[in-house]
Motif scaffolding. Structure first.
Motif, PDB file in Angstrom:
ATOM      1  N   ASP A  16       0.780  -1.366   0.182  1.00  0.00           N
ATOM      2  CA  ASP A  16       0.009   0.087   0.086  1.00  0.00           C
ATOM      3  C   ASP A  16       0.888   1.347   0.049  1.00  0.00           C
ATOM      4  O   ASP A  16       0.538   2.378  -0.187  1.00  0.00           O
ATOM      5  CB  ASP A  16      -1.089   0.170   1.124  1.00  0.00           C
ATOM      6  CG  ASP A  16      -0.090  -0.054   2.562  1.00  0.00           C
ATOM      7  OD1 ASP A  16       0.929  -0.647   2.670  1.00  0.00           O
ATOM      8  OD2 ASP A  16      -0.630   0.652   3.372  1.00  0.00           O
ATOM      9  N   ASP A  17       2.241   1.227   0.037  1.00  0.00           N
ATOM     10  CA  ASP A  17       3.124   2.115   0.056  1.00  0.00           C
ATOM     11  C   ASP A  17       3.468   2.411  -1.478  1.00  0.00           C
ATOM     12  O   ASP A  17       4.260   1.653  -1.792  1.00  0.00           O
ATOM     13  CB  ASP A  17       4.447   1.880   0.789  1.00  0.00           C
ATOM     14  CG  ASP A  17       5.240   3.289   0.942  1.00  0.00           C
ATOM     15  OD1 ASP A  17       5.353   3.968   0.102  1.00  0.00           O
ATOM     16  OD2 ASP A  17       5.682   3.279   2.023  1.00  0.00           O
ATOM     17  N   PRO A  18       2.925   3.501  -1.923  1.00  0.00           N
ATOM     18  CA  PRO A  18       3.409   3.894  -3.432  1.00  0.00           C
ATOM     19  C   PRO A  18       4.912   3.998  -3.585  1.00  0.00           C
ATOM     20  O   PRO A  18       5.374   3.489  -4.644  1.00  0.00           O
ATOM     21  CB  PRO A  18       2.552   5.169  -3.960  1.00  0.00           C
ATOM     22  CG  PRO A  18       2.307   5.783  -2.681  1.00  0.00           C
ATOM     23  CD  PRO A  18       2.283   4.687  -1.528  1.00  0.00           C
ATOM     24  N   ASP A  19       5.832   4.600  -2.705  1.00  0.00           N
ATOM     25  CA  ASP A  19       7.053   4.641  -2.911  1.00  0.00           C
ATOM     26  C   ASP A  19       7.788   3.216  -2.950  1.00  0.00           C
ATOM     27  O   ASP A  19       8.643   2.971  -3.546  1.00  0.00           O
ATOM     28  CB  ASP A  19       7.777   5.578  -1.660  1.00  0.00           C
ATOM     29  CG  ASP A  19       7.159   6.783  -1.696  1.00  0.00           C
ATOM     30  OD1 ASP A  19       6.820   7.473  -3.058  1.00  0.00           O
ATOM     31  OD2 ASP A  19       7.221   7.626  -0.723  1.00  0.00           O
ATOM     32  N   VAL A  20       7.310   2.428  -1.911  1.00  0.00           N
ATOM     33  CA  VAL A  20       7.760   1.050  -2.004  1.00  0.00           C
ATOM     34  C   VAL A  20       7.626   0.413  -3.523  1.00  0.00           C
ATOM     35  O   VAL A  20       8.376  -0.454  -3.862  1.00  0.00           O
ATOM     36  CB  VAL A  20       7.225   0.261  -1.065  1.00  0.00           C
ATOM     37  CG1 VAL A  20       7.776  -1.262  -1.122  1.00  0.00           C
ATOM     38  CG2 VAL A  20       7.893   0.702   0.424  1.00  0.00           C
ATOM     39  N   THR A  37       1.818  -4.679 -10.311  1.00  0.00           N
ATOM     40  CA  THR A  37       1.794  -4.304  -9.045  1.00  0.00           C
ATOM     41  C   THR A  37       0.451  -3.770  -8.685  1.00  0.00           C
ATOM     42  O   THR A  37      -0.703  -3.634  -9.760  1.00  0.00           O
ATOM     43  CB  THR A  37       2.660  -2.703  -9.024  1.00  0.00           C
ATOM     44  OG1 THR A  37       1.964  -1.790  -9.966  1.00  0.00           O
ATOM     45  CG2 THR A  37       4.150  -2.848  -9.266  1.00  0.00           C
ATOM     46  N   ALA A  38       0.210  -4.060  -7.376  1.00  0.00           N
ATOM     47  CA  ALA A  38      -1.007  -3.740  -6.802  1.00  0.00           C
ATOM     48  C   ALA A  38      -0.891  -2.971  -5.388  1.00  0.00           C
ATOM     49  O   ALA A  38      -0.137  -3.415  -4.807  1.00  0.00           O
ATOM     50  CB  ALA A  38      -1.916  -4.939  -6.379  1.00  0.00           C
ATOM     51  N   ASP A  39      -1.599  -1.930  -5.213  1.00  0.00           N
ATOM     52  CA  ASP A  39      -1.639  -1.069  -4.239  1.00  0.00           C
ATOM     53  C   ASP A  39      -2.738  -1.547  -2.990  1.00  0.00           C
ATOM     54  O   ASP A  39      -2.607  -0.895  -1.859  1.00  0.00           O
ATOM     55  CB  ASP A  39      -1.753   0.368  -4.556  1.00  0.00           C
ATOM     56  CG  ASP A  39      -3.113   0.744  -4.992  1.00  0.00           C
ATOM     57  OD1 ASP A  39      -3.998  -0.339  -5.316  1.00  0.00           O
ATOM     58  OD2 ASP A  39      -3.267   2.027  -5.424  1.00  0.00           O
TER      59      ASP A  39
END
Length: 263
Positions: A16-20, A37-39
């Motif tokens: 859930d971390d976009p930066d990661v 990818t999935a948030d």
């Protein structure tokens, strides 16, 4: 068409971390591992449903609404044409949650902060495990073979431990030595290497206690520690010939009492 299919990402990254997501997806792509990818877990479930090419899911545990544990539980109940291996990533605050992930057949555990290179090593290990499983399933024979009977029986023993913890007071059976031997036997039966870190977490005991028990088991000649050939920073724990023989004797004796044959 074949070239396009061959380039389809086989790895799903969930956080859930976009930066990661950006850092790891770009890093893995640079290492030759393109990813989807999935948030959220909801998005991840949809992607797994729509893309049969996905073979490995790398998921964070701490996520809103549906966390990583529930995501793996939902995926374990879905039928796919090919198996899906799981790698879990978490921070210090949720190390206890990793125990549940390992019980859900996660093939590896990574602790944040994690580098793309570490994830790539874990993904390649997961691919190797999946290839071994496919090779085993292709062997001749009908019904439940030895290759599946022993892992399934060991899974039942591991599940019995979880039932014990649920029924009795948590921490009542606190010594992790036997749990470690059982985890190592299960890992060996499923061709899944298990690291010192993963073994300590899966034992459910404090790290200092778990490390002492690992030393005790090594001194008893039942286990050994060896460097991971794919990642020299990681130490793999495995049964010795003595430990393997004793665990095999135990498994055979318990199976015989239930009228089961693992020969």
């Amino acid at each position: 068409m074949d070239q396009v299919a061959a380039q389809e990402p086989r790895v799903l990254l969930v956080d859930d971390d976009p930066d990661v997501l950006v850092e790891l997806s770009e890093g893995l792509a640079a290492l030759g591992l393109p990813v989807r990818t999935a948030d959220t877990a909801v998005v991840a479930l949809d992607l797994v449903q729509r893309h049969e090419d996905l073979q490995v899911i790398v998921t964070d545990l701490q996520m809103p609404r549906i966390d990583g544990i529930e995501l793996l539980q939902k995926l374990s109940m879905r039928k796919r044409s090919r198996p899906l291996a799981a790698i879990v990533v978490t921070g210090h605050a949720s190390l206890d949650r990793a125990v549940g992930a390992l019980r859900l057949k996660a093939v590896d555990f990574l602790q944040k902060p994690v580098l793309p290179e570490e994830v790539a090593h874990a993904v390649h290990r997961a691919f190797s495990i999946l290839e071994d499983e496919v090779a085993s399933s292709g062997e001749e024979g009908t019904g439940e073979t030895l290759a599946t009977a022993r892992p399934n029986y060991l899974r039942a023993l591991v599940a019995a431990r979880a039932d014990r913890d649920a029924i009795f007071q948590a921490g009542l059976f606190s010594d992790p030595a036997w749990d470690m031997l059982l985890d190592l036997a299960m890992a060996e039966a499923t061709n899944r290497p298990i690291s010192v870190t993963s073994l300590c977490i899966a034992s459910g005991a404090p790290t200092t206690t778990a490390l002492r028990r690992i030393d005790d088991l090594k001194d008893a000649g039942l286990i050994d520690r060896v460097p991971d050939p794919l990642d020299r920073r990681r130490v793999i724990v495995r049964l010795t010939a003595e430990g393997r023989g004793r665990m095999e004797a135990f498994v055979q004796r318990q199976a015989a009492r239930l009228g089961l044959s693992l020969e």
